[in-house]
Design an enzyme around this catalytic site. Structure first.
Site, PDB file in Angstrom:
ATOM      1  N   LYS A  78       0.870  -1.193   0.020  1.00 63.08           N
ATOM      2  CA  LYS A  78       0.108   0.044  -0.005  1.00 63.08           C
ATOM      3  C   LYS A  78       0.721   1.284  -0.054  1.00 63.08           C
ATOM      4  CE  LYS A  78      -3.945  -2.094   2.535  1.00 63.08           C
ATOM      5  NZ  LYS A  78      -4.867  -2.006   3.687  1.00 63.08           N
ATOM      6  N   ASP A 114      -9.857   2.398   3.115  1.00 60.98           N
ATOM      7  CA  ASP A 114      -9.912   1.975   4.582  1.00 60.98           C
ATOM      8  C   ASP A 114     -10.375   2.940   5.666  1.00 60.98           C
ATOM      9  OD1 ASP A 114      -8.675  -0.327   3.840  1.00 60.98           O
ATOM     10  OD2 ASP A 114      -6.382   0.143   4.077  1.00 60.98           O
TER      11      ASP A 114
HETATM   12  P1  NAP Z   1       1.761  -2.403   8.630  1.00 64.81           P
HETATM   13  O1  NAP Z   1       2.084  -0.947   7.787  1.00 64.81           O
HETATM   14  O2  NAP Z   1       2.863  -3.377   8.091  1.00 64.81           O
HETATM   15  O3  NAP Z   1       1.819  -1.994  10.177  1.00 64.81           O
HETATM   16  C1  NAP Z   1       2.851  -2.266  10.815  1.00 64.81           C
HETATM   17  C2  NAP Z   1       2.326  -1.874  12.133  1.00 64.81           C
HETATM   18  O4  NAP Z   1       2.418  -2.841  12.986  1.00 64.81           O
HETATM   19  C3  NAP Z   1       3.529  -0.854  12.478  1.00 64.81           C
HETATM   20  O5  NAP Z   1       3.257   0.123  13.250  1.00 64.81           O
HETATM   21  C4  NAP Z   1       4.353  -1.850  13.572  1.00 64.81           C
HETATM   22  O6  NAP Z   1       5.283  -1.200  14.483  1.00 64.81           O
HETATM   23  C5  NAP Z   1       3.364  -2.603  14.078  1.00 64.81           C
HETATM   24  N1  NAP Z   1       3.895  -3.931  14.330  1.00 64.81           N
HETATM   25  C6  NAP Z   1       4.065  -5.225  13.443  1.00 64.81           C
HETATM   26  N2  NAP Z   1       4.641  -6.184  14.101  1.00 64.81           N
HETATM   27  C7  NAP Z   1       4.695  -5.873  15.426  1.00 64.81           C
HETATM   28  C8  NAP Z   1       4.827  -6.547  16.453  1.00 64.81           C
HETATM   29  N3  NAP Z   1       5.196  -8.040  16.263  1.00 64.81           N
HETATM   30  N4  NAP Z   1       4.846  -5.931  17.702  1.00 64.81           N
HETATM   31  C9  NAP Z   1       4.399  -4.723  17.750  1.00 64.81           C
HETATM   32  N5  NAP Z   1       4.031  -3.979  16.810  1.00 64.81           N
HETATM   33  C10 NAP Z   1       4.119  -4.494  15.505  1.00 64.81           C
HETATM   34  O7  NAP Z   1       0.686  -3.012   8.070  1.00 64.81           O
HETATM   35  P2  NAP Z   1      -0.921  -2.105   7.940  1.00 64.81           P
HETATM   36  O8  NAP Z   1      -1.051  -2.088   6.498  1.00 64.81           O
HETATM   37  O9  NAP Z   1      -0.725  -0.668   8.674  1.00 64.81           O
HETATM   38  O10 NAP Z   1      -1.747  -3.150   8.429  1.00 64.81           O
HETATM   39  C11 NAP Z   1      -1.959  -3.352   9.818  1.00 64.81           C
HETATM   40  C12 NAP Z   1      -2.901  -4.729  10.050  1.00 64.81           C
HETATM   41  O11 NAP Z   1      -4.244  -4.171   9.707  1.00 64.81           O
HETATM   42  C13 NAP Z   1      -2.736  -5.919   9.153  1.00 64.81           C
HETATM   43  O12 NAP Z   1      -2.809  -7.021  10.145  1.00 64.81           O
HETATM   44  C14 NAP Z   1      -3.916  -5.918   8.174  1.00 64.81           C
HETATM   45  O13 NAP Z   1      -4.213  -6.920   7.694  1.00 64.81           O
HETATM   46  C15 NAP Z   1      -4.839  -5.118   8.810  1.00 64.81           C
HETATM   47  N6  NAP Z   1      -5.823  -4.439   7.872  1.00 64.81           N
HETATM   48  C16 NAP Z   1      -7.163  -4.925   8.028  1.00 64.81           C
HETATM   49  C17 NAP Z   1      -8.003  -4.076   7.146  1.00 64.81           C
HETATM   50  C18 NAP Z   1      -9.486  -4.553   7.053  1.00 64.81           C
HETATM   51  O14 NAP Z   1     -10.155  -4.118   6.069  1.00 64.81           O
HETATM   52  N7  NAP Z   1      -9.922  -5.214   8.103  1.00 64.81           N
HETATM   53  C19 NAP Z   1      -7.570  -2.916   6.221  1.00 64.81           C
HETATM   54  C20 NAP Z   1      -6.299  -2.621   6.349  1.00 64.81           C
HETATM   55  C21 NAP Z   1      -5.333  -3.337   7.266  1.00 64.81           C
HETATM   56  P3  NAP Z   1       6.803  -0.444  14.051  1.00 64.81           P
HETATM   57  O15 NAP Z   1       6.303   0.754  13.570  1.00 64.81           O
HETATM   58  O16 NAP Z   1       7.428  -0.535  15.509  1.00 64.81           O
HETATM   59  O17 NAP Z   1       7.201  -1.676  13.301  1.00 64.81           O
END
Ligand code: NAP
Length: 300
Positions: A78, A114
């Site tokens: 994204k 989103d």
């Molecule tokens: P992303 O950019 O990869 O978000 C990563 C975030 O999660 C960062 O803040 C990261 O912290 C934190 N993180 C990752 N692994 C971690 C861990 N082991 N411990 C603590 N913090 C951790 O992903 P994203 O696109 O924002 O998506 C996040 C989640 O939302 C995903 O699971 C995705 O599937 C879900 N989502 C769902 C929908 C829906 O329609 N339901 C839509 C969008 C996203 P750091 O900054 O410290 O690395």
């Protein structure tokens, strides 16, 4: 007609939409979108493509070449895709992430549904946050969407808690500019940043009306960060952007305490319905994508 029947109806006239992700095999978007095509009886189909980050640029360049109408982007594409679009919606620019690529006469327009997806889901679930405190866990694209939804729903104070506080600070700075430029609206709205240790702080948790998980914690890792569920008010709602057949590791303790818990299936549904309309120029028939999603999640 099932999604499988729709796929069997492919012909030389079939037009495609798709999702690019890595991994993508578990995506529920094909089931939702193909159910809507089947209900509309139009010759369109939605496919899932496993695209690695290294090949994202090539895959995006192929969209106009292949006449693909529109593409959803999921993890990890994204944010990277932002620089690959000819045009960006204001929302994609603000969120610094693209989850919908729309092919308009060969030009690629990047949008992001989103924030509208989570906002619609919270409204549907009658979660009111006007004048209240919301905690957003995470600082990536999904957290950014959550913060925008909180601002639009009128939260007075938003606390972004992230493992890397510097990233939370960057996110907050982007929204500070947005709040400044917007003027009017909710002039007292504030955004603060903390580490994940704030989730065990009784004062922080004790003020929360809504706690949103916008990280993959619990999905990729076995458990969730330590969090004081009991310190939150009894009316506090716990919302996990992750969705699964069973209660997620973030939601399970909240459910055990009798707190309101909502997973990300509704957000997925609403962002998908919005994407469908952007790609096809027609809204999906009411309820069809919901039924397909709930059936795929075993909640039929
Ligand atoms: P992303 O950019 O990869 O978000 C990563 C975030 O999660 C960062 O803040 C990261 O912290 C934190 N993180 C990752 N692994 C971690 C861990 N082991 N411990 C603590 N913090 C951790 O992903 P994203 O696109 O924002 O998506 C996040 C989640 O939302 C995903 O699971 C995705 O599937 C879900 N989502 C769902 C929908 C829906 O329609 N339901 C839509 C969008 C996203 P750091 O900054 O410290 O690395």
């Amino acid at each position: 007609m099932s999604a499988m029947d729709a796929a069997h109806g492919l012909s030389g006239r079939t037009l495609f939409t798709a999702i690019f992700g890595d991994p993508v095999v578990h995506s529920l978007s094909p089931a939702m979108h193909n159910a809507a095509y089947a209900a509309l009886a139009i010759e369109r189909a939605y496919a899932a493509f496993q695209v690695t980050p290294e090949r994202l640029r090539e895959a995006i360049r192929a969209i106009p070449a292949m006449g693909i109408l529109g593409v959803n982007l999921t993890v990890p594409h994204k944010e990277r895709a932002l620089r690959m679009m000819a045009y960006l919606s204001d929302e994609a620019l603000l969120l610094r992430a693209v989850n919908c690529v729309i092919n308009r006469n060969g030009e690629l327009h990047g949008d992001n549904t989103d924030a509208r997806g989570i906002e619609a889901d919270l409204r549907e679930n009658q979660v009111t946050i006007e004048g209240a405190v919301a905690i957003v866990i995470g600082a990536g694209g999904a957290a950014s969407a959550a913060v925008l939804a909180m601002l639009r729903l009128g939260a007075m104070r938003i606390v972004i808690c992230n493992r890397t506080v510097a990233r939370a600070n960057r996110l907050a700075r982007g929204f500070a500019r947005y709040l400044g430029a917007r003027g009017g609206g909710h002039p007292r709205q504030t955004i603060e940043t903390r580490g994940l240790d704030a989730l065990v702080n009784a004062t922080t948790m004790g003020a929360a009306a809504l706690v949103i998980n916008a990280t993959p914690m619990g999905l990729k890792t076995g458990g969730f960060a330590p969090l004081s569920y009991a310190a939150a008010p009894a009316t506090c709602v716990f919302y996990d952007m992750i969705y699964a057949r069973e209660a997620t590791p973030f939601l399970a303790p909240a459910i055990a305490l009798g707190r309101r818990a909502i997973d990300g299936a509704g957000m997925l549904l609403h962002q998908g319905e919005l994407a469908f309309e952007l790609f096809n120029g027609v809204a999906p028939p009411a309820g069809v994508m919901r039924v397909a999603l709930m059936s795929a999640l075993g909640r039929g």
